[in-house]
Design a protein around this motif. Structure first.
Motif, PDB file in Angstrom:
ATOM      1  N   MET A 119       5.558  53.522   9.667  1.00 18.95           N
ATOM      2  CA  MET A 119       4.684  52.356   9.854  1.00 18.95           C
ATOM      3  C   MET A 119       4.942  51.251   8.835  1.00 18.95           C
ATOM      4  O   MET A 119       4.229  50.247   8.811  1.00 18.95           O
ATOM      5  CB  MET A 119       3.215  52.783   9.740  1.00 18.95           C
ATOM      6  N   ALA A 122       8.934  46.805  10.867  1.00 19.84           N
ATOM      7  CA  ALA A 122       9.720  46.932  12.097  1.00 19.84           C
ATOM      8  C   ALA A 122      10.973  47.770  11.857  1.00 19.84           C
ATOM      9  O   ALA A 122      11.386  48.559  12.712  1.00 19.84           O
ATOM     10  CB  ALA A 122      10.097  45.549  12.614  1.00 19.84           C
ATOM     11  N   LYS A 125      10.064  51.395  11.925  1.00 17.51           N
ATOM     12  CA  LYS A 125       9.638  51.770  13.283  1.00 17.51           C
ATOM     13  C   LYS A 125      10.857  52.000  14.158  1.00 17.51           C
ATOM     14  O   LYS A 125      10.963  52.999  14.879  1.00 17.51           O
ATOM     15  CB  LYS A 125       8.759  50.673  13.899  1.00 17.51           C
ATOM     16  N   ARG A 126      11.790  51.067  14.083  1.00 15.57           N
ATOM     17  CA  ARG A 126      13.000  51.167  14.904  1.00 15.57           C
ATOM     18  C   ARG A 126      13.865  52.352  14.469  1.00 15.57           C
ATOM     19  O   ARG A 126      14.456  53.051  15.293  1.00 15.57           O
ATOM     20  CB  ARG A 126      13.802  49.870  14.846  1.00 15.57           C
ATOM     21  N   GLU A 197      -1.094  58.542  16.967  1.00 19.39           N
ATOM     22  CA  GLU A 197      -1.692  57.476  16.157  1.00 19.39           C
ATOM     23  C   GLU A 197      -0.720  56.845  15.166  1.00 19.39           C
ATOM     24  O   GLU A 197      -1.131  56.073  14.297  1.00 19.39           O
ATOM     25  CB  GLU A 197      -2.939  58.001  15.440  1.00 19.39           C
ATOM     26  N   SER A 198       0.546  57.188  15.274  1.00 19.43           N
ATOM     27  CA  SER A 198       1.554  56.508  14.454  1.00 19.43           C
ATOM     28  C   SER A 198       2.864  56.546  15.229  1.00 19.43           C
ATOM     29  O   SER A 198       3.010  57.303  16.189  1.00 19.43           O
ATOM     30  CB  SER A 198       1.746  57.211  13.106  1.00 19.43           C
ATOM     31  N   ILE A 199       3.802  55.719  14.802  1.00 20.30           N
ATOM     32  CA  ILE A 199       5.113  55.704  15.445  1.00 20.30           C
ATOM     33  C   ILE A 199       5.777  57.076  15.319  1.00 20.30           C
ATOM     34  O   ILE A 199       6.402  57.571  16.261  1.00 20.30           O
ATOM     35  CB  ILE A 199       5.991  54.607  14.799  1.00 20.30           C
ATOM     36  N   LEU A 342      -5.070  53.123  11.147  1.00 19.27           N
ATOM     37  CA  LEU A 342      -5.981  52.873  12.258  1.00 19.27           C
ATOM     38  C   LEU A 342      -6.272  54.236  12.869  1.00 19.27           C
ATOM     39  O   LEU A 342      -5.432  54.797  13.585  1.00 19.27           O
ATOM     40  CB  LEU A 342      -5.276  51.959  13.257  1.00 19.27           C
ATOM     41  N   TRP A 396      -1.303  50.409   9.107  1.00 22.81           N
ATOM     42  CA  TRP A 396      -1.091  50.753  10.523  1.00 22.81           C
ATOM     43  C   TRP A 396      -1.045  49.507  11.423  1.00 22.81           C
ATOM     44  O   TRP A 396      -0.493  49.512  12.491  1.00 22.81           O
ATOM     45  CB  TRP A 396      -2.193  51.698  10.981  1.00 22.81           C
ATOM     46  N   HIS A 397      -1.660  48.436  10.951  1.00 18.94           N
ATOM     47  CA  HIS A 397      -1.809  47.250  11.790  1.00 18.94           C
ATOM     48  C   HIS A 397      -1.960  46.061  10.854  1.00 18.94           C
ATOM     49  O   HIS A 397      -2.610  46.172   9.816  1.00 18.94           O
ATOM     50  CB  HIS A 397      -3.073  47.424  12.653  1.00 18.94           C
TER      51      HIS A 397
ATOM     52  N   CYS B 141       7.993  46.078  19.362  1.00 19.66           N
ATOM     53  CA  CYS B 141       8.021  45.986  17.912  1.00 19.66           C
ATOM     54  C   CYS B 141       8.052  44.512  17.481  1.00 19.66           C
ATOM     55  O   CYS B 141       7.346  44.116  16.545  1.00 19.66           O
ATOM     56  CB  CYS B 141       9.275  46.721  17.457  1.00 19.66           C
ATOM     57  N   TYR B 213       1.061  53.122  23.291  1.00 20.01           N
ATOM     58  CA  TYR B 213       0.875  53.124  21.844  1.00 20.01           C
ATOM     59  C   TYR B 213       0.669  51.704  21.311  1.00 20.01           C
ATOM     60  O   TYR B 213      -0.259  51.439  20.543  1.00 20.01           O
ATOM     61  CB  TYR B 213       2.062  53.787  21.148  1.00 20.01           C
TER      62      TYR B 213
END
Lengths: 444, 444
Positions: A119, A122, A125-126, A197-199, A342, A396-397, B141, B213
């Motif tokens: 998280m 980007a 995440k990727r 709740e997460s990537i 989150l 998270w956000h 993303c 998600y």
């Protein structure tokens, strides 16, 4: 000791451990080697590389893989093979390895495994989605293409179920449901609906669909172990020689809540509880993780069966109760900080683990082994700690950062707490025998 | 015409069409342009590149994108922007494009969309999973990272539901279920359990979880359109000038069952029905596809809402009934061949499409428009057909190839049929007015 890992012709069963240099993979490799499996580790050192990139390190001193393997052989543990390879990248090389080794089983840990890391931004995440999906899919694809009848044990996560309160235990992967139709109730058994709740947890939900598809279309034999938060550091094997020691991550990304509390306690900082601490999570000791893998290996599903799913969790606790327990043991107070995640503030969680218990798992309980972690790990290696790495900085956000007027004041509050954490709540020498020093006041 | 695509300040709504050079993307781009949207196409020409790699081509002559766009402008259609980019590869470039363009909406077609192609070999499986997941995830993303409030319309597939018979219509994405618990029935609404039957459909199931998600964690506004098999070639816009003509794929990988039958009929070959032909599938005409996209664009869900899922299907048919219909129209007999796919021999399928019908879709029925396909496309361009490309050569499972003693004899049978297909069942000049020439015998 579970089953005798020998084949009909007396030769040892070959098992590949993908990600065998990591926190779960390394003790699993040693345990399987001790059980008599012919173990080969495949790893790309990505976990060590991420440590370098983040400027973090395991609290315990991790030796280079060659030294680890030599030490294991040196103490009579046997020979473990090693191949440096990133699973999910060079497909032909993976396929050729499978064809050359012809393993009877594969344990697949080769995924990025931290939710907060996934998280960060980007980029992470990727990295997590791309890398985890590619690793699992390349492996499945290679098993299908080669026709190799190797049994696959995949590490999933109990987080695929999500943490909303349901009032009943999370079943082991499948849920029997009924749908109202014009012709009456249509009953069927489905994969428990994913609600990650997460990537990171999302990738384990994606993995589930990949495994389901290949088990059905290509009749691969697969077990998916939905693991809880793994705590503890050592197994009998990793404790046998300091060169075999396992990782202890305490940083904001890879340190689990228990390790973070242990580290804060060892340094005499107040334990930082995200939000109310009412979040309930599932836990398992690393000793039990390696036993579960061996149990899963000993009982493969048949070809053509659906994916076998087992919950690899031995107990559930609320974060606030963990904080209270470690506070009591260590005499360190705790405090609440804004939650960077989150997630529901409070949830109940009950996880069925009848499968592995039925196969013979006898769990290590938190209250039985936590003192060992305090004395043998957190306290012993506290001098290696970089305090600045303890707080979690993944939000998270963006709203949780208070940026762009989303949640005014949230970020300053959070930052303030981080700054305060750098001030010890009590001098480090206050760390003492928990039997003596747990003040009633710290129980709150 | 659906809604007026203007913003409050009178400027036109900007929409990015990812994959806008493809079979669905191109007519959608033109239709949205005609409706008044400010359209920009993003495409990497991967569909054209796959044609070159497979040695296949659209039956209809597809012009280079620059010529297509100039022709559209030339006939007064307006200006459509174009950016050559592979979504899912160069993330910073995608993010920067979004920031530069600031679209109000994005239509995401940028995925490999053929099930048989996705099953050709490990290479295409990996290309499809890696490419489709990366495209969807990079887009999500980037929307999350930039905070751009662009509404995303994603093309899913009705194939995510699977084709097992249930006795009730496939709902639009979500299923209300009850689970028996110790405390009584626990009721909840879940994503309809995914049961994809090809790697391609699997990627649409993976997409669903990605969309779910990000809608939840980042409050993105998303609609997922679970589309059936798209048939038909032209829309009013693509038919306005031959330089705007849409693709007609008839090859074994990209040709849908209707196009394959039309092509076989146009050449006077017997229509080849895979297996019994009892497979029921959902269909939609390309004219309705573009209307559905516009309808979906006109009614975005709110931020924080779950993904809106609509079934983009207007009718369902059994393959054998399609064969009978086209056989009757064209006077061409049909025959059964071994099924290269792993799927139920027979299934019933009923798909709810109340959402789009309720939004005003008035479907184009197969029996109304099929003759146009016969005369204006298959017959008119039959001279461009490469007959050797019609049979599907993708096998869902090695067992279906009869390789390695899995299903002895299966492959020879299949090969034999392919060879026979190269012999016309009747001379090509036998192609005639279907009103006159449909023999009763061909109805079977």
């Amino acid at each position: 000791m579970t089953s005798v890992p020998r084949r009909g012709d007396g030769t040892r069963r070959k098992v590949l451990v993908l990600g065998g240099d990591g926190f779960c993979g390394w003790p699993t490799s040693l345990y399987l080697s001790r059980l008599g499996y012919d173990v080969m580790i495949v790893d790309d050192f990505s976990r060590r590389q991420i440590d370098r990139a983040l400027g973090t390190d395991s609290l315990t001193p991790i030796r280079p893989i060659a030294e680890r393997l030599a030490a294991w052989e040196g103490i009579g543990g046997g020979r473990i093979g090693f191949v440096e390879m990133r699973v999910g990248e060079d497909y032909p090389r993976l396929r050729d390895l499978l064809l050359a080794v012809q393993p009877q089983a594969i344990v697949h840990f080769a995924e990025q495994r931290s939710a907060p890391y996934s998280m960060r931004s980007a980029q992470e995440k990727r990295y997590t989605v791309g890398g985890n999906v590619a690793a699992t899919h390349d492996l499945l694809c290679a098993l299908a293409e080669t026709g190799l009848d190797a049994y696959l044990v995949h590490l999933g996560s109990v987080g695929v179920y999500g943490y909303s309160s349901t009032g009943f235990p999370r079943p082991e992967g499948y849920l029997r449901v009924g749908a109202q139709t014009p012709r009456g109730i249509f009953e069927t058994e489905i994969l428990y609906p994913a609600d990650p709740e997460s990537i990171y947890h999302l990738t384990k939900a994606l993995d589930q669909l990949l495994l389901q598809y290949y088990a059905k279309n290509d009749r691969l034999r697969v077990t998916d172990l939905h693991q809880g938060i793994v705590w503890g550091t050592q197994t009998d094997e990793t404790a046998a020689d300091e060169r075999l020691i396992n990782r202890f991550d305490y940083d904001g990304d890879y340190g689990t809540v228990i390790n973070r509390f242990l580290m804060q306690a060892a340094l005499g900082y107040p334990l930082t509880v995200h939000g109310s601490g009412g979040q309930t999570r599932g836990f398992i000791h690393i000793r039990d993780t390696v036993r579960c893998i061996a149990l899963a290996l000993s009982e493969p599903p048949a070809s053509g069966e659906r994916v076998r799913i087992l919950n690899q969790v031995t107990e559930t606790h609320r974060v606030i109760d963990l904080a209270r327990l470690i506070s009591r043991i260590s005499g360190t107070p705790f405090r609440h900080v804004d939650n960077p995640r989150l997630e529901p503030e409070e949830n109940e969680l009950d996880v069925s683990n009848a499968g592995l218990i039925g196969m013979g798992l006898s769990p290590t309980r938190l209250e039985d082994a936590l003192l060992t972690e305090v004395s043998d790990i957190a306290r012993r290696y506290a001098h290696r700690c970089d305090r600045s790495k303890i707080p979690s900085r993944s939000l998270w956000h963006p709203g949780l950062a208070g940026g762009a007027a989303a949640v005014p004041g949230a970020l300053p509050t959070f930052r303030q707490v981080e700054a305060e954490e750098l001030e010890p709540a009590m001098p480090q020498e206050a760390w003492h025998d928990p039997q003596i020093a747990a003040p009633e006041a710290a129980r709150l």
